[in-house]
Design a protein around this motif. Structure first.
Motif, PDB file in Angstrom:
ATOM      1  N   ASP A 323      32.266  41.460  39.769  1.00  0.00           N
ATOM      2  CA  ASP A 323      33.553  41.626  40.470  1.00  0.00           C
ATOM      3  C   ASP A 323      34.217  40.273  40.715  1.00  0.00           C
ATOM      4  N   ALA A 324      33.379  39.282  41.081  1.00  0.00           N
ATOM      5  CA  ALA A 324      33.925  37.945  41.331  1.00  0.00           C
ATOM      6  C   ALA A 324      34.485  37.348  40.040  1.00  0.00           C
ATOM      7  N   GLU A 325      33.794  37.596  38.920  1.00  0.00           N
ATOM      8  CA  GLU A 325      34.275  37.090  37.636  1.00  0.00           C
ATOM      9  C   GLU A 325      35.589  37.777  37.234  1.00  0.00           C
ATOM     10  N   ILE A 326      35.671  39.080  37.436  1.00  0.00           N
ATOM     11  CA  ILE A 326      36.913  39.819  37.125  1.00  0.00           C
ATOM     12  C   ILE A 326      38.065  39.324  37.993  1.00  0.00           C
ATOM     13  N   ASP A 327      37.741  39.107  39.269  1.00  0.00           N
ATOM     14  CA  ASP A 327      38.782  38.604  40.178  1.00  0.00           C
ATOM     15  C   ASP A 327      39.278  37.233  39.727  1.00  0.00           C
ATOM     16  N   CYS A 328      38.350  36.381  39.261  1.00  0.00           N
ATOM     17  CA  CYS A 328      38.734  35.051  38.762  1.00  0.00           C
ATOM     18  C   CYS A 328      39.678  35.171  37.563  1.00  0.00           C
ATOM     19  N   ARG A 331      43.141  36.395  38.534  1.00  0.00           N
ATOM     20  CA  ARG A 331      43.937  35.345  39.183  1.00  0.00           C
ATOM     21  C   ARG A 331      44.523  34.396  38.140  1.00  0.00           C
ATOM     22  N   LYS A 332      43.697  34.103  37.133  1.00  0.00           N
ATOM     23  CA  LYS A 332      44.205  33.215  36.074  1.00  0.00           C
ATOM     24  C   LYS A 332      45.368  33.889  35.332  1.00  0.00           C
ATOM     25  N   LEU A 333      45.214  35.175  35.050  1.00  0.00           N
ATOM     26  CA  LEU A 333      46.301  35.889  34.362  1.00  0.00           C
ATOM     27  C   LEU A 333      47.562  35.973  35.210  1.00  0.00           C
ATOM     28  N   ALA A 334      47.354  35.946  36.525  1.00  0.00           N
ATOM     29  CA  ALA A 334      48.503  36.012  37.434  1.00  0.00           C
ATOM     30  C   ALA A 334      49.180  34.652  37.593  1.00  0.00           C
ATOM     31  N   GLY A 335      48.604  33.600  36.946  1.00  0.00           N
ATOM     32  CA  GLY A 335      49.256  32.296  36.965  1.00  0.00           C
ATOM     33  C   GLY A 335      48.689  31.311  37.961  1.00  0.00           C
ATOM     34  N   GLU A 336      47.582  31.646  38.636  1.00  0.00           N
ATOM     35  CA  GLU A 336      46.993  30.688  39.573  1.00  0.00           C
ATOM     36  C   GLU A 336      46.326  29.547  38.809  1.00  0.00           C
ATOM     37  N   ASP A 337      46.091  28.444  39.555  1.00  0.00           N
ATOM     38  CA  ASP A 337      45.477  27.258  38.936  1.00  0.00           C
ATOM     39  C   ASP A 337      44.079  27.609  38.414  1.00  0.00           C
ATOM     40  N   PRO A 338      43.810  27.429  37.094  1.00  0.00           N
ATOM     41  CA  PRO A 338      42.502  27.794  36.519  1.00  0.00           C
ATOM     42  C   PRO A 338      41.337  27.049  37.165  1.00  0.00           C
ATOM     43  N   ASP A 339      41.532  25.755  37.481  1.00  0.00           N
ATOM     44  CA  ASP A 339      40.423  24.994  38.082  1.00  0.00           C
ATOM     45  C   ASP A 339      40.058  25.550  39.446  1.00  0.00           C
ATOM     46  N   THR A 340      41.094  25.895  40.218  1.00  0.00           N
ATOM     47  CA  THR A 340      40.830  26.471  41.546  1.00  0.00           C
ATOM     48  C   THR A 340      40.094  27.810  41.408  1.00  0.00           C
ATOM     49  N   CYS A 341      40.525  28.593  40.449  1.00  0.00           N
ATOM     50  CA  CYS A 341      39.880  29.895  40.222  1.00  0.00           C
ATOM     51  C   CYS A 341      38.422  29.711  39.817  1.00  0.00           C
ATOM     52  N   ASP A 342      38.159  28.745  38.933  1.00  0.00           N
ATOM     53  CA  ASP A 342      36.782  28.503  38.479  1.00  0.00           C
ATOM     54  C   ASP A 342      35.901  28.020  39.621  1.00  0.00           C
ATOM     55  N   ARG A 343      36.500  27.121  40.473  1.00  0.00           N
ATOM     56  CA  ARG A 343      35.714  26.626  41.616  1.00  0.00           C
ATOM     57  C   ARG A 343      35.365  27.767  42.571  1.00  0.00           C
ATOM     58  N   ASP A 344      36.353  28.619  42.846  1.00  0.00           N
ATOM     59  CA  ASP A 344      36.094  29.751  43.752  1.00  0.00           C
ATOM     60  C   ASP A 344      35.040  30.698  43.161  1.00  0.00           C
ATOM     61  N   PHE A 345      35.125  30.904  41.847  1.00  0.00           N
ATOM     62  CA  PHE A 345      34.152  31.782  41.184  1.00  0.00           C
ATOM     63  C   PHE A 345      32.746  31.186  41.241  1.00  0.00           C
ATOM     64  N   GLN A 346      32.648  29.875  40.988  1.00  0.00           N
ATOM     65  CA  GLN A 346      31.338  29.219  41.029  1.00  0.00           C
ATOM     66  C   GLN A 346      30.762  29.245  42.437  1.00  0.00           C
ATOM     67  N   PHE A 347      31.659  29.055  43.423  1.00  0.00           N
ATOM     68  CA  PHE A 347      31.201  29.109  44.825  1.00  0.00           C
ATOM     69  C   PHE A 347      30.646  30.509  45.131  1.00  0.00           C
ATOM     70  N   ALA A 348      31.349  31.560  44.681  1.00  0.00           N
ATOM     71  CA  ALA A 348      30.892  32.931  44.919  1.00  0.00           C
ATOM     72  C   ALA A 348      29.548  33.189  44.230  1.00  0.00           C
ATOM     73  N   CYS A 349      29.436  32.668  42.993  1.00  0.00           N
ATOM     74  CA  CYS A 349      28.166  32.842  42.258  1.00  0.00           C
ATOM     75  C   CYS A 349      27.020  32.156  42.972  1.00  0.00           C
ATOM     76  N   ASP A 350      27.252  30.909  43.410  1.00  0.00           N
ATOM     77  CA  ASP A 350      26.195  30.158  44.101  1.00  0.00           C
ATOM     78  C   ASP A 350      25.786  30.872  45.386  1.00  0.00           C
ATOM     79  N   LYS A 351      26.799  31.392  46.094  1.00  0.00           N
ATOM     80  CA  LYS A 351      26.514  32.100  47.351  1.00  0.00           C
ATOM     81  C   LYS A 351      25.694  33.364  47.091  1.00  0.00           C
TER      82      LYS A 351
END
Length: 594
Positions: A323-328, A331-351
């Motif tokens: 779900d976290a990967e799909i959300d990432c 967000r990228k498709l919606a035009g958000e910053d890819p680096d920010t999306c990747d960082r948030d996804f990695q943070f969710a994965c680590d958690k």
């Protein structure tokens, strides 16, 4: 005095003759006494010896052999052999094995062996009286003659009598060799006395049959109790051998208690029946476990039922990660910053990785769970995921009934990551995930532990329903007391030391030492000798086990003998028993303290 009177002597002389009227009266009285003695004798070897020696005595025979029919009924096996002249005493209580093979009852072609006098008597069920074996033609005495050539002996007269039981079956053969007169000269066996020998063998056959039946019944009983114990051990791969090892420790400690002559052990001893009573109790001490569910006995992790449900939990973490990967990606498709999306996804994965590691570690049950751990479990478990499939499909009839009573919400439904849901309440068990993961020590919930503890109640109930004879009435007490404690805090009856016999207290120590040193438990590593004795010393100080028996357990070396035979060498570390001896004030006897 007439010539005839002179030849046979006076009436008094005739009465005193070995085969006269007075001797006959004495013989009848002797047979009565012997019948009583035969029925009272419990030892199989002594009984057979008694039969042969009394028969020898009646005829003053030089030798004799007692045969029993082999189990497969194809031969007569030598049981007892005696010969005064050759000083031969084999079989029975002598401990000397008879080196001769059984006398075959049948020839290779399946016909009856009528050449040998013993086998012929078996088949004919009739006694044979031979005055001189060297002149007898109806039987083959070549083996006897060869024996005589080797030893210088002279086998002459033979009396061979079948031993016939109440079912008119020949169970053995009694053979006497070389009757002797008062001067020791070999004579034929007096036919007038043959009825006495036949009466003796008849009595002996009944006594022997009764004893063999008792032995067979005991062998059957022993096989049954060992089968029950083995079945309980086999029921769980994690406790295999427990029911078989506890009797070993029990026996060793009971022997030490019988040998000790001080304190509570002074005058303590066990006769043959009491030893057997303790033996049975030790083998059946856990028979109630036949009713304990395997998944409870074998529960090696907190989420384990029929299988380890950590796999379900891990799948949910996988779903949250997906779900976290799909959300990432969304967000990228919606035009958000890819680096920010990747960082948030990695943070969710680590958690999620860290949280799953915590949950999986808690599931093992190897470490104590404190309040903070339980709070964190609840926080992790409060996370939700979305179920898109119907939980009411593909269920067994019993599961479907439970779901019908507590229907789940239809999909899509939001559910907690770790749940205590209605379907987790199964009979008396709560299989809730949070409930089980929150177990503070070990892997068992309170109700599961109660169910395991309940096995001793079932053991007592099962054993008390068995019609034990009077000499085995204490089997339920011995078997049912191995979880009691000396201070009265044990179960199931809360007995104190004063309420328990020495054998019952012995079994408690045997059960604990076996459990501590066992290498087949799923929830703990096998303890070394020093670790086990240290724990038992603390139990002694807390008055959970008998201090005098634990002192004897150490000083007699019972622990060492058991360890040498049953434990892995890696468990046998250096031990000084002085480090583990109970405090003197706990002992009932000064001799033990000294």
């Amino acid at each position: 005095m007439s010539q005839d009177q002179d030849a046979i002597g006076s009436e008094d002389d005739r009465r005193d003759h070995p085969f006269g009227r007075r001797a006959g009266e004495k013989m009848v009285h002797r047979l009565v006494e012997l019948g009583i003695a035969l029925s009272a004798e419990k030892n199989h070897d002594r009984l057979m010896e008694m039969i042969l020696l009394e028969a020898k005595s009646i005829y003053n025979a030089d030798g004799g052999t007692l045969y029993l029919v082999t189990e497969d009924e194809t031969g007569l096996s030598f049981q007892i052999m005696r010969n005064d002249t050759l000083n031969i005493a084999m079989g029975g209580t002598t401990g000397k094995k008879i080196p001769f093979p059984p006398v075959p009852l049948y020839r290779p072609d399946g016909s009856k062996n009528m050449n040998n006098v013993a086998s012929a008597v078996y088949h004919q069920a009739t006694a044979s009286n031979i005055a001189d074996a060297y002149e007898a033609e109806e039987f083959d005495f070549s083996g006897t003659k060869k024996f005589d050539e080797t030893t210088g002996y002279r086998s002459c007269s033979f009396l061979t009598v079948p031993m016939i039981n109440t079912a008119r079956e020949v169970i053995g053969v009694l053979q006497l060799i070389n009757a002797r007169d008062m001067g020791g000269t070999t004579i034929p066996f007096e036919t007038s006395m043959q009825a006495m020998i036949e009466a003796l063998t008849s009595q002996a056959a009944v006594a022997l049959e009764n004893q063999m039946l008792i032995q067979q019944q005991r062998a059957l009983w022993n096989s049954l109790i060992e089968m029950i114990a083995a079945s309980i051990d086999d029921k769980s791969p994690y406790t295999g051998g427990h029911c078989q090892r506890v009797p070993e420790i029990t026996k060793l400690l009971a022997e030490a208690a019988c040998e000790a002559e001080y304190g509570i052990f002074k005058g303590f001893d066990l006769n043959e029946d009491q030893w057997y009573e303790l033996h049975v109790a030790a083998w059946l001490h856990d028979c109630g476990k036949v009713t304990t569910p395997e998944y409870v006995v074998d529960k090696a992790s907190k989420l384990e039922t029929i299988y380890n449900r950590i796999h379900e939990v891990r799948t949910r973490f996988e779903v949250l990660r997906r779900d976290a990967e799909i959300d990432c990606l969304k967000r990228k498709l919606a035009g958000e910053d890819p680096d920010t999306c990747d960082r948030d996804f990695q943070f969710a994965c680590d958690k999620l990785q860290e949280e799953y590691h915590f949950v999986a570690t808690a599931n093992v049950g190897g470490e104590f769970m404190d309040d903070e751990d339980i709070v964190r479990l609840k926080e992790i478990g409060a996370q939700t995921w979305t179920r898109h499939f119907d939980k009411a499909m593909g269920l067994s009839p019993v599961e479907a009934l439970r779901v019908k009573q507590n229907p789940p919400p239809p999909p899509p439904a939001t559910e907690p990551l770790l749940g205590d849901l209605p379907e987790h309440l199964v009979d008396q068990y709560n299989q809730g995930e949070l409930y089980n993961l929150s177990i503070r020590r070990g892997t068992l919930t309170a109700e599961e532990r109660e169910k395991i503890n309940d096995h001793i109640v079932v053991t007592i109930k099962m054993l008390e329903q068995l019609p034990f004879p009077k000499k085995m009435k204490r089997v339920p007490e011995y078997a049912g007391g191995h979880h009691e404690k000396m201070d009265g805090t044990g179960y199931p009856r809360g007995l104190k030391k004063s309420d328990m016999s020495i054998p019952a207290r012995i079994m408690a120590i045997a059960d604990i030492f076996e459990a501590l040193t066992a290498a087949d438990r799923p929830y703990k590593k096998a303890k070394t000798i020093s670790e086990s004795l240290k724990i038992m010393k603390f139990m002694c100080q807390d008055q959970h086990i008998d201090a005098d028996l634990f002192d004897l357990f150490l000083k007699s070396g019972v622990w060492q003998r058991y360890a040498d035979e049953f434990l892995d060498p890696s468990q046998i570390d250096p031990v000084s028993i002085d480090d583990y001896l109970p405090n003197p004030e706990l002992l009932a006897s000064k001799e033990a303290a000294e």
